[in-house]
Design a protein around this motif. Sequence first.
Motif, PDB file in Angstrom:
ATOM      1  N   LYS A  24      -3.139  -8.431   0.349  1.00 21.15           N
ATOM      2  CA  LYS A  24      -3.727  -8.502  -1.168  1.00 21.15           C
ATOM      3  C   LYS A  24      -3.021  -7.327  -2.037  1.00 21.15           C
ATOM      4  O   LYS A  24      -2.871  -6.504  -1.513  1.00 21.15           O
ATOM      5  N   ASN A  30      -7.360  -6.672  -5.773  1.00 24.72           N
ATOM      6  CA  ASN A  30      -7.528  -7.693  -4.848  1.00 24.72           C
ATOM      7  C   ASN A  30      -6.734  -9.126  -5.081  1.00 24.72           C
ATOM      8  O   ASN A  30      -7.258 -10.053  -4.846  1.00 24.72           O
ATOM      9  N   ALA A  45       0.546 -10.135  -3.303  1.00 28.58           N
ATOM     10  CA  ALA A  45       0.916  -9.039  -3.355  1.00 28.58           C
ATOM     11  C   ALA A  45       2.441  -8.525  -3.446  1.00 28.58           C
ATOM     12  O   ALA A  45       3.264  -9.406  -3.243  1.00 28.58           O
ATOM     13  N   ASP A  92       2.912  -3.132  -2.551  1.00 25.55           N
ATOM     14  CA  ASP A  92       1.639  -3.110  -2.377  1.00 25.55           C
ATOM     15  C   ASP A  92       1.190  -2.603  -0.942  1.00 25.55           C
ATOM     16  O   ASP A  92       1.654  -3.312   0.195  1.00 25.55           O
ATOM     17  N   SER A 116      -5.125  -4.097   1.841  1.00 26.86           N
ATOM     18  CA  SER A 116      -6.144  -3.224   2.158  1.00 26.86           C
ATOM     19  C   SER A 116      -6.325  -2.689   3.679  1.00 26.86           C
ATOM     20  O   SER A 116      -5.929  -3.269   4.655  1.00 26.86           O
ATOM     21  N   TYR A 146      -7.027  -1.294  -2.497  1.00 28.52           N
ATOM     22  CA  TYR A 146      -5.809  -2.104  -2.687  1.00 28.52           C
ATOM     23  C   TYR A 146      -4.555  -1.338  -3.115  1.00 28.52           C
ATOM     24  O   TYR A 146      -3.452  -2.038  -3.316  1.00 28.52           O
TER      25      TYR A 146
END
Length: 655
Positions: free
Chosen positions: A250, A254, A258, A262, A265, A524
């Motif tokens: 993600k 959220n 991605a 990133d 999570s 995130y």
Amino acid sequence: MEMKRPARVLVLNVSPSVDCGRFPIKRIVHDTVTVSADLVADGHDVVRGRLAYRVRPDGLWQFVPLAHQGNDRYQGTFKTTTVGVYEYRVEGYIDAYATWRERFEKKRAINQDLPRELAQLAQIIAQHLAMASSLPEDVRIQLAQVQQQLESLDVEAAADLATSKVLQDLMLKAQDDQDVGRSEIFLVRVDRPRALFGAWYEFFPRSCAREGSRHGTFAESEPFLEYVAGLGFDVVYLPPIHPIGTIHRKGVNNHTTAKASDPGSPWAIGSAQGGHLAIEPSLGTLADFDHFHQSVQQLGMELAMDITFQCAPDHPWVQEHPEWFSHFPDGSIQYAENPPKKYEDVYPLNFDTPAWQALWEALKDVVKFWADRGVRIFRVDNPHTKPLAFWEWLIGQIQAQYPDAIFLSEAFTRPKLMYALSKAGFSQSYTYFAWRNTPADLRQYLMELTRTEVKEFFRPNFWPNTPDILPEFLQTPNVTAFAIRLILAATLAASYGIYGPAYELLESRPVRPGSEEYDHSEKYEIRHWDLSQTPNLQHLIRQVNAIRHQEAALHNNHSLEFHGCDNPMLLVYSKQSQVDGRVLLMVVNTDPVYTQSGWTALNMQILGMADDAVYIVHDLLTDARYEWRGPYNYVELRPDSYNAHIFRIEAKEGI
């Protein structure tokens, strides 16, 4: 076959108990366990009761006499002295000697049938000598000596001996166990004090890099620990520290797609770098984790580790044990859903799998692995989505080897399911505190937690925010709103926690109107927190945590009492310490915008004072002292000040 004669005393309505003894009550070391029961027998004979208790599995039984409370209700207490599981039962019996003595005293007053009564006493003593299955040898010898003396003395001297304290004590020790009525056995789970009292601080180590855009490490997080310790917290709680999956990772807020930068999570656990027994490589190594853990301990805090039993699509278990997961009809593994939301980055475990025993053992090995490395506090993510029987088994297995292990349940679900998790073994639980804002709501909820049977097994941990929850009350950069919720959490409950630095830096923007999720949630993405920004809540947090450490009254939940006030926006409540007897009185303005004033209506009996008492209330936040008289006193709280009092009640001459 000869039938054993039933005991004449029935033991009924034993309290405390949870579901008739199916689950243990909870206490901490050095607590007093007060046990009550009805002891009911026919006729007018004297009934005695005793409380039997021991440490499992093979401690020696200890016995405490029960005191008669009236109407066939009896009560006794024992102290917990060690961490572990105690068991107790209530026993009742007919005291033949006490029954005889009551009748004899009446007859002696009128000099009636004394020789015959003394002969009957000799029979009672003989029966005890013949039938007491576990009679100590010294008691047996002394009873035999008394029996001989009674035969050689004249009536008056024999009467004196027959009613003496010496014989009373001997006969209490000589009870025949065959005639004892017994209750079922009940359990007490005894934990160390941290299971009841503590201030928790949650943060993401990956946001502790010196440069805000880079992934932080355990080593870079260690200086931040000094900041947390300086705020006065007892427990450092880390979100999952394991490798984060890359498949369906993600993105910011959220987002389903991605970017390469990133971090994903932390709750999407597992990748080619390992699963629940591995460390996310960007954080460091196992050796780095151990050093970080040592730093936590050297600063006088404890580490709480996140236990999340779910897997990212690239978790090693997905390939090694596909039978541990549920599958769609096309054979693909089912991802997590909460329609209309989809969580393609997470695969739930299937606890209905035919291979459930292997799955259970593997999950136990996860907790044991980290317990072996010295971790003793575990915050468990979404336990309500796994079987209750599993938790009862797992926690029991871990605590059998590590009695000092503590488990916090993160379950925001139906009340009875939350309570069932606590019964199954969780030491503490998150609560609905985040959504209880008015004095009326708070009173009702706290009365449920501290004045009903819930208090025997459910230990609340109050969190005004979490990475998942930004309540509407905090969706404003109003420092007063944050101060109100902090003071309420820290003084209403013995355990509380905050997710920081978001809390003390007044992070208040939701991802969208009507949502309780943070905008740019740290779940995130990596955040850079400027601890020097103002306004902030750091000074108040230090003050409140210092008061919590200083005042033992805030170390318990059971002494919480609410008092009256003519302004419904003011919440007035007190707590008292069993250690030093000190009483704290809190007055909180739950309105973050307007000044509120009113007159208290204190229950002076609860506070241990006469209705016309003159006393000092010492505000531990401002160090101001006020002279109050009786139950009715004026208070005024302004949002531009503390908006609360934490008073210590002191004698007038203590000024």
